[in-house]
Structure formats: C-alpha cells, structure tokens
Scaffold this motif. Structure first.
Motif, PDB file in Angstrom:
ATOM      1  N   SER A   1     -49.778  54.818 -78.662  1.00 18.43           N
ATOM      2  CA  SER A   1     -50.529  55.224 -79.858  1.00 18.43           C
ATOM      3  C   SER A   1     -49.784  54.888 -81.152  1.00 18.43           C
ATOM      4  CB  SER A   1     -50.841  56.719 -79.804  1.00 18.43           C
ATOM      5  OG  SER A   1     -49.658  57.448 -79.648  1.00 18.43           O
ATOM      6  N   SER A   2     -48.454  54.898 -81.128  1.00 14.81           N
ATOM      7  CA  SER A   2     -47.676  54.671 -82.354  1.00 14.81           C
ATOM      8  C   SER A   2     -47.608  53.184 -82.690  1.00 14.81           C
ATOM      9  CB  SER A   2     -46.253  55.195 -82.175  1.00 14.81           C
ATOM     10  OG  SER A   2     -46.290  56.540 -81.839  1.00 14.81           O
TER      11      SER A   2
ATOM     12  N   ARG B   1     -41.217  55.033 -80.242  1.00 15.83           N
ATOM     13  CA  ARG B   1     -40.840  56.313 -80.860  1.00 15.83           C
ATOM     14  C   ARG B   1     -39.511  56.774 -80.286  1.00 15.83           C
ATOM     15  NH1 ARG B   1     -45.080  60.438 -79.626  1.00 15.83           N
ATOM     16  NH2 ARG B   1     -43.773  61.724 -80.928  1.00 15.83           N
TER      17      ARG B   1
ATOM     18  N   ARG C   1     -32.267  69.275 -82.668  1.00 16.29           N
ATOM     19  CA  ARG C   1     -31.328  68.218 -82.283  1.00 16.29           C
ATOM     20  C   ARG C   1     -31.014  67.370 -83.489  1.00 16.29           C
ATOM     21  NH1 ARG C   1     -35.750  67.485 -77.866  1.00 16.29           N
ATOM     22  NH2 ARG C   1     -34.879  68.802 -76.256  1.00 16.29           N
TER      23      ARG C   1
ATOM     24  N   ALA D   1     -31.084  61.212 -78.638  1.00 20.72           N
ATOM     25  CA  ALA D   1     -30.231  60.865 -77.495  1.00 20.72           C
ATOM     26  C   ALA D   1     -30.419  61.917 -76.411  1.00 20.72           C
ATOM     27  CB  ALA D   1     -28.771  60.825 -77.937  1.00 20.72           C
ATOM     28  N   PHE D   2     -29.914  61.640 -75.238  1.00 18.41           N
ATOM     29  CA  PHE D   2     -30.000  62.619 -74.147  1.00 18.41           C
ATOM     30  C   PHE D   2     -28.903  62.317 -73.142  1.00 18.41           C
ATOM     31  CE2 PHE D   2     -32.621  59.037 -73.359  1.00 18.41           C
ATOM     32  CZ  PHE D   2     -32.403  58.719 -72.035  1.00 18.41           C
TER      33      PHE D   2
ATOM     34  N   LEU E   1     -50.182  51.064 -73.125  1.00 18.41           N
ATOM     35  CA  LEU E   1     -50.894  51.410 -74.360  1.00 18.41           C
ATOM     36  C   LEU E   1     -50.115  52.502 -75.081  1.00 18.41           C
ATOM     37  CD1 LEU E   1     -54.557  51.559 -72.992  1.00 18.41           C
ATOM     38  CD2 LEU E   1     -53.338  49.609 -73.991  1.00 18.41           C
TER      39      LEU E   1
ATOM     40  N   SER F   1     -52.527  51.830 -80.014  1.00 22.59           N
ATOM     41  CA  SER F   1     -53.577  51.895 -78.984  1.00 22.59           C
ATOM     42  C   SER F   1     -53.612  53.303 -78.399  1.00 22.59           C
ATOM     43  CB  SER F   1     -53.300  50.880 -77.874  1.00 22.59           C
ATOM     44  OG  SER F   1     -53.233  49.584 -78.400  1.00 22.59           O
TER      45      SER F   1
ATOM     46  N   ARG G   1     -31.758  57.035 -77.474  1.00 20.46           N
ATOM     47  CA  ARG G   1     -33.106  56.625 -77.084  1.00 20.46           C
ATOM     48  C   ARG G   1     -33.478  55.247 -77.611  1.00 20.46           C
ATOM     49  NH1 ARG G   1     -36.805  60.671 -75.556  1.00 20.46           N
ATOM     50  NH2 ARG G   1     -35.659  62.573 -75.258  1.00 20.46           N
TER      51      ARG G   1
ATOM     52  N   TYR H   1     -24.258  63.035 -81.044  1.00 24.16           N
ATOM     53  CA  TYR H   1     -25.503  63.789 -80.836  1.00 24.16           C
ATOM     54  C   TYR H   1     -25.148  65.263 -80.749  1.00 24.16           C
ATOM     55  CZ  TYR H   1     -29.475  65.578 -78.070  1.00 24.16           C
ATOM     56  OH  TYR H   1     -30.539  66.300 -77.603  1.00 24.16           O
TER      57      TYR H   1
ATOM     58  N   ASP I   1     -47.870  59.752 -70.931  1.00 17.60           N
ATOM     59  CA  ASP I   1     -48.143  60.032 -72.337  1.00 17.60           C
ATOM     60  C   ASP I   1     -47.611  61.389 -72.782  1.00 17.60           C
ATOM     61  OD1 ASP I   1     -50.083  60.799 -70.514  1.00 17.60           O
ATOM     62  OD2 ASP I   1     -51.730  60.723 -71.931  1.00 17.60           O
TER      63      ASP I   1
HETATM   64  C1  LIG Z   1     -33.614  68.136 -67.840  1.00 17.88           C
HETATM   65  C2  LIG Z   1     -34.068  67.551 -69.150  1.00 17.88           C
HETATM   66  C3  LIG Z   1     -33.135  67.357 -70.159  1.00 17.88           C
HETATM   67  C4  LIG Z   1     -33.529  66.834 -71.362  1.00 17.88           C
HETATM   68  N1  LIG Z   1     -32.596  66.638 -72.317  1.00 17.88           N
HETATM   69  C5  LIG Z   1     -32.966  66.100 -73.473  1.00 17.88           C
HETATM   70  C6  LIG Z   1     -32.010  65.826 -74.477  1.00 17.88           C
HETATM   71  O1  LIG Z   1     -30.829  66.064 -74.313  1.00 17.88           O
HETATM   72  N2  LIG Z   1     -32.440  65.285 -75.637  1.00 17.88           N
HETATM   73  C7  LIG Z   1     -33.752  65.015 -75.834  1.00 17.88           C
HETATM   74  O2  LIG Z   1     -34.103  64.535 -76.909  1.00 17.88           O
HETATM   75  N3  LIG Z   1     -34.680  65.258 -74.887  1.00 17.88           N
HETATM   76  C8  LIG Z   1     -34.321  65.790 -73.718  1.00 17.88           C
HETATM   77  N4  LIG Z   1     -35.249  66.039 -72.755  1.00 17.88           N
HETATM   78  C9  LIG Z   1     -36.637  65.738 -72.990  1.00 17.88           C
HETATM   79  C10 LIG Z   1     -36.888  64.367 -72.453  1.00 17.88           C
HETATM   80  O3  LIG Z   1     -36.193  63.480 -73.245  1.00 17.88           O
HETATM   81  C11 LIG Z   1     -38.329  64.078 -72.481  1.00 17.88           C
HETATM   82  O4  LIG Z   1     -38.785  64.813 -71.389  1.00 17.88           O
HETATM   83  C12 LIG Z   1     -38.618  62.563 -72.324  1.00 17.88           C
HETATM   84  O5  LIG Z   1     -38.466  61.901 -73.547  1.00 17.88           O
HETATM   85  C13 LIG Z   1     -40.010  62.362 -71.865  1.00 17.88           C
HETATM   86  O6  LIG Z   1     -40.271  60.964 -71.848  1.00 17.88           O
HETATM   87  P1  LIG Z   1     -41.730  60.466 -71.608  1.00 17.88           P
HETATM   88  O7  LIG Z   1     -41.702  58.983 -71.638  1.00 17.88           O
HETATM   89  O8  LIG Z   1     -42.294  61.134 -70.407  1.00 17.88           O
HETATM   90  O9  LIG Z   1     -42.561  61.062 -72.824  1.00 17.88           O
HETATM   91  P2  LIG Z   1     -42.443  60.754 -74.395  1.00 17.88           P
HETATM   92  O10 LIG Z   1     -41.077  60.341 -74.785  1.00 17.88           O
HETATM   93  O11 LIG Z   1     -43.048  61.926 -75.065  1.00 17.88           O
HETATM   94  O12 LIG Z   1     -43.378  59.496 -74.546  1.00 17.88           O
HETATM   95  C14 LIG Z   1     -44.775  59.589 -74.479  1.00 17.88           C
HETATM   96  C15 LIG Z   1     -45.344  58.419 -75.246  1.00 17.88           C
HETATM   97  O13 LIG Z   1     -46.745  58.430 -75.071  1.00 17.88           O
HETATM   98  C16 LIG Z   1     -47.359  58.174 -76.310  1.00 17.88           C
HETATM   99  N5  LIG Z   1     -48.683  58.790 -76.259  1.00 17.88           N
HETATM  100  C17 LIG Z   1     -48.968  60.108 -76.221  1.00 17.88           C
HETATM  101  N6  LIG Z   1     -50.289  60.300 -76.142  1.00 17.88           N
HETATM  102  C18 LIG Z   1     -50.848  59.073 -76.118  1.00 17.88           C
HETATM  103  C19 LIG Z   1     -52.196  58.615 -76.051  1.00 17.88           C
HETATM  104  N7  LIG Z   1     -53.223  59.471 -75.986  1.00 17.88           N
HETATM  105  N8  LIG Z   1     -52.439  57.284 -76.052  1.00 17.88           N
HETATM  106  C20 LIG Z   1     -51.400  56.399 -76.113  1.00 17.88           C
HETATM  107  N9  LIG Z   1     -50.104  56.781 -76.192  1.00 17.88           N
HETATM  108  C21 LIG Z   1     -49.832  58.098 -76.187  1.00 17.88           C
HETATM  109  C22 LIG Z   1     -46.439  58.806 -77.347  1.00 17.88           C
HETATM  110  O14 LIG Z   1     -46.616  58.229 -78.636  1.00 17.88           O
HETATM  111  C23 LIG Z   1     -45.078  58.505 -76.754  1.00 17.88           C
HETATM  112  O15 LIG Z   1     -44.544  57.293 -77.216  1.00 17.88           O
HETATM  113  C24 LIG Z   1     -34.879  66.521 -71.567  1.00 17.88           C
HETATM  114  C25 LIG Z   1     -35.803  66.713 -70.545  1.00 17.88           C
HETATM  115  C26 LIG Z   1     -35.410  67.217 -69.354  1.00 17.88           C
HETATM  116  C27 LIG Z   1     -36.421  67.403 -68.250  1.00 17.88           C
END
Ligand SMILES: Cc1cc2nc3c(=O)[nH]c(=O)nc-3n(C[C@H](O)[C@H](O)[C@H](O)COP(=O)(O)OP(=O)(O)OC[C@H]3O[C@@H](n4cnc5c(N)ncnc54)[C@H](O)[C@@H]3O)c2cc1C
Length: 312
Positions: A40-41, A45, A170, A50-51, A38, A109, A89, A206, A146
């Motif tokens: 939300s967007s 997103r 970034r 990039a990372f 599920l 959703s 990404r 990046y 999330d």
């Molecule tokens: C060591 C380290 C290095 C990093 N380096 C980088 C870097 O170089 N560049 C960078 O950009 N980032 C960096 N990051 C950050 C990292 O990219 C993020 O931690 C990562 O994107 C998290 O992914 P995720 O899928 O957990 O969360 P997210 O990418 O935040 O995805 C969460 C998703 O959940 C959805 N969502 C939220 N709430 C709800 C809800 N209530 N209902 C439905 N959907 C919901 C959101 O819309 C989103 O699509 C780094 C992190 C770490 C730990």
C-alpha cells in the motif's frame, strides 16, 4: 474485455511488503516460483528501526541468500551461545528487495477487499483482489503478509489482534563518528517498565522502552508526540539512574526516529501453538494433551454453540 481480464491475473499474490512479504517472495523466487507483492505504501516501510535476531533468524537469512550481507552490516552481540545481532529494518528490507526480480513489488497498491472468483475458469479457488484505485487482480494463490491490521486475516475470519496491555516506544540514535558502545544487549528495568539498548552497526544504536500503562506515571495514550515520548523515556531512565550514555542515545534520537505503539498480537500465534501441541511427541505434552485437553477442553469447546473452526 477478455484480454483485460487475462492481464490482471497472477498465479501468486502476496499482500504486504514488510519483512514477511518480501521474505516470502524471495523464498519463492529462490525456488523458481514467480510472485507479485502488493504494497500500500509508496516505498518500503521501515518503522520500528531495528529488531533483535538470533540463530534461527540467520538460518532463514542464509537460506534466502542475504545472511552474509546482514553479518557485514551488523555487529554480533556478545554474551550467550547464539548468533545474535540487532538488524536494521531498512538494511534488511533493501537487501531482500535487491535480490528480487525488478517489478516484483508493486507500490501504491492497497487491497481493500477480497472476493471468491465466481467464474473460477481454470483457477480453482482463485480470488479477486479489489485495490483502492478501483482496479482488480485475480490471484490463484493469495498470501497475506499485511501486518497486524491484515485485510487477508479479516477475510479469512481470523480473530482481531489482541492488545497485550503493554506499550512500547522505540528509537534509533546515529553516531557518525562511531558510538563507542560494547556490542552488548544492555537491559534496564524499573517499576512496571523495561528498557534496552543495543548497537546495530558501528554508527547506529537501537533502544526501546516497554511499560504497562498501570505502572507509576504510565501513559495509556500511545498518541503522544515523539517529543513528549522522549521526555517520558528519559524520566523513566533517570528514575533508575541509567548510565549517561544511555540517556545521551535517547536524547540524540531525531524526532522522526522515535516511534510509539501498543504491543499487539494476532491470535494466529495461538493457532500455531495448538498445532505444536497436537503434533508434539514430548511425554509431558502428550500426557496433558491426551489426558487433560482432549477430555476437558474438547468437551468444553464442543458445548459452545457457535464454535466454528471451519474458516481457520
Ligand atoms: C518476538 C517478537 C519480537 C519483536 N521485536 C521487535 C523489535 O525489537 N523491534 C521492532 O520494531 N519490532 C519487533 N517486533 C515486531 C515485528 O517486527 C513485527 O512483528 C514485524 O515487522 C512484522 O512484519 P510483517 O512483514 O508481518 O508486517 P509489517 O512489517 O507490518 O508489514 C506489513 C506490510 O503490509 C502493508 N499492508 C498493510 N495492509 C495492506 C493492504 N491492505 N494492502 C497492501 N499492503 C498492505 C504495510 O504497508 C506493510 O508494509 C517483534 C515481534 C515479535 C513477534
């Protein structure tokens, strides 16, 4: 009515279609487990652009079956013993989504709250998910992916995210005729800030800048417009005589390709560290754990009247 309830039920529900959520869904799919994600967007997103990834990330991507696709899109960064690449990404998320059965990700959703299923008919510990559009979905297994403001983490009672005290911006620069950068991670630093630039593929670069708000001219406010933020980054880079090509990369980034955010972390990382310490057989860690932590820290924690790890 009964039929409606049956329709709105899934065995495995993942909340959030970020890298974690889509990656988990694909991992389950590879093992023959169906899930629903599920999101939300209205679409995937890709904020953050990039990372950096190292060997472990590519082990995971290979296990998911998308490692070679990512290798074909991203240059290997030279220097060091590891397979390091700066992964975009959007490229990774799309590759993961393409491998999932159609309809696995349900966009628009948004989960607003979660309840225990009172009836629990055949579902054991099933959960009822309430969506923003007023509908509900019953899940036998709920996986929270999330992000930093997680509804699932809040429902589990996890602590609020911590502010690291640092800020980050970034950006992403495009060069349709090729950027000409060496495939290297260029790092620069000055008084209270650190910057980096790394090519992703042949046409994308990046860059990032992290700083402490207390550094000279540091900005506490992260709601700066991308235009202001670009000027802030350029001023910092000029103050350390950064190479012209680095300044050019920042200057040519489109406004919607510049992102500003505080750096925050979930305390779940601390829980992970605690688990590692508890399980470690390393002599030094064992000594610290058995002689120091169990004696001093455990007694201290037990003295805290509201100490409760029941919800973790
Ligand atoms: C060591 C380290 C290095 C990093 N380096 C980088 C870097 O170089 N560049 C960078 O950009 N980032 C960096 N990051 C950050 C990292 O990219 C993020 O931690 C990562 O994107 C998290 O992914 P995720 O899928 O957990 O969360 P997210 O990418 O935040 O995805 C969460 C998703 O959940 C959805 N969502 C939220 N709430 C709800 C809800 N209530 N209902 C439905 N959907 C919901 C959101 O819309 C989103 O699509 C780094 C992190 C770490 C730990």
């Amino acid at each position: 009515m009964e039929q409606q309830k049956q329709d709105a039920a899934e065995d495995v529900v993942i909340v959030g279609a970020g890298l974690a959520g889509v990656g988990v869904a694909l991992g389950l799919h590879r093992k023959g487990v169906r899930s629903v994600v599920l999101e939300s967007s209205p679409a995937l997103r890709t904020s953050g652009f990039a990372f950096m990834t190292w060997t472990n990330a590519f082990r995971a991507l290979d296990a998911l079956g998308v490692g070679d696709k990512m290798r074909s899109h991203h240059l290997q960064v030279q220097g060091g013993p590891h397979e390091a690449r700066c992964v975009q990404r959007n490229v990774l998320l799309q590759a993961l989504e393409e491998e999932l059965p159609a309809g696995t990700i349900r966009y628009n959703s948004r989960i607003v709250s979660i309840d225990d299923d009172k009836e629990k008919d055949g579902g054991g510990d099933a959960k009822i998910l309430h969506l923003a559009d007023g509908s509900t979905l019953r899940a036998k297994v709920l996986i929270g992916c999330d992000g930093i403001n997680s509804v699932v983490a809040r429902w589990l009672g996890l602590a609020k995210p911590l502010d690291s005290g640092r800020r980050a911006t970034r950006g992403h620069a495009k060069y349709s005729d090729g950027h000409g950068f060496q495939p290297k991670f260029m790092q620069l630093s000055g008084n209270g800030f650190r910057a980096g630039l790394v090519p992703c593929g042949d046409t994308d670069v990046y860059w990032f800048l992290t700083w402490s708000p207390s550094c000279p001219d540091g900005k506490e406010d992260v709601d700066q417009s991308p235009a202001e933020m670009k000027q802030f980054v350029l001023a910092k880079l000029r103050s350390i005589m950064a190479p012209d090509e680095v300044l050019d990369a920042v200057e040519r980034s489109e406004m919607n390709d510049v992102l500003v955010a505080p750096l925050r972390a979930q305390v779940v990382a601390a829980s992970y560290m605690v688990g590692r310490v508890q399980q470690s057989e390393h002599a030094v860690v064992r000594f610290a754990r058995d002689r120091l932590l169990s004696g001093v820290l455990a007694k201290g924690l037990l003295m805290m009247p509201d100490y409760d790890c029941g919800t973790l």
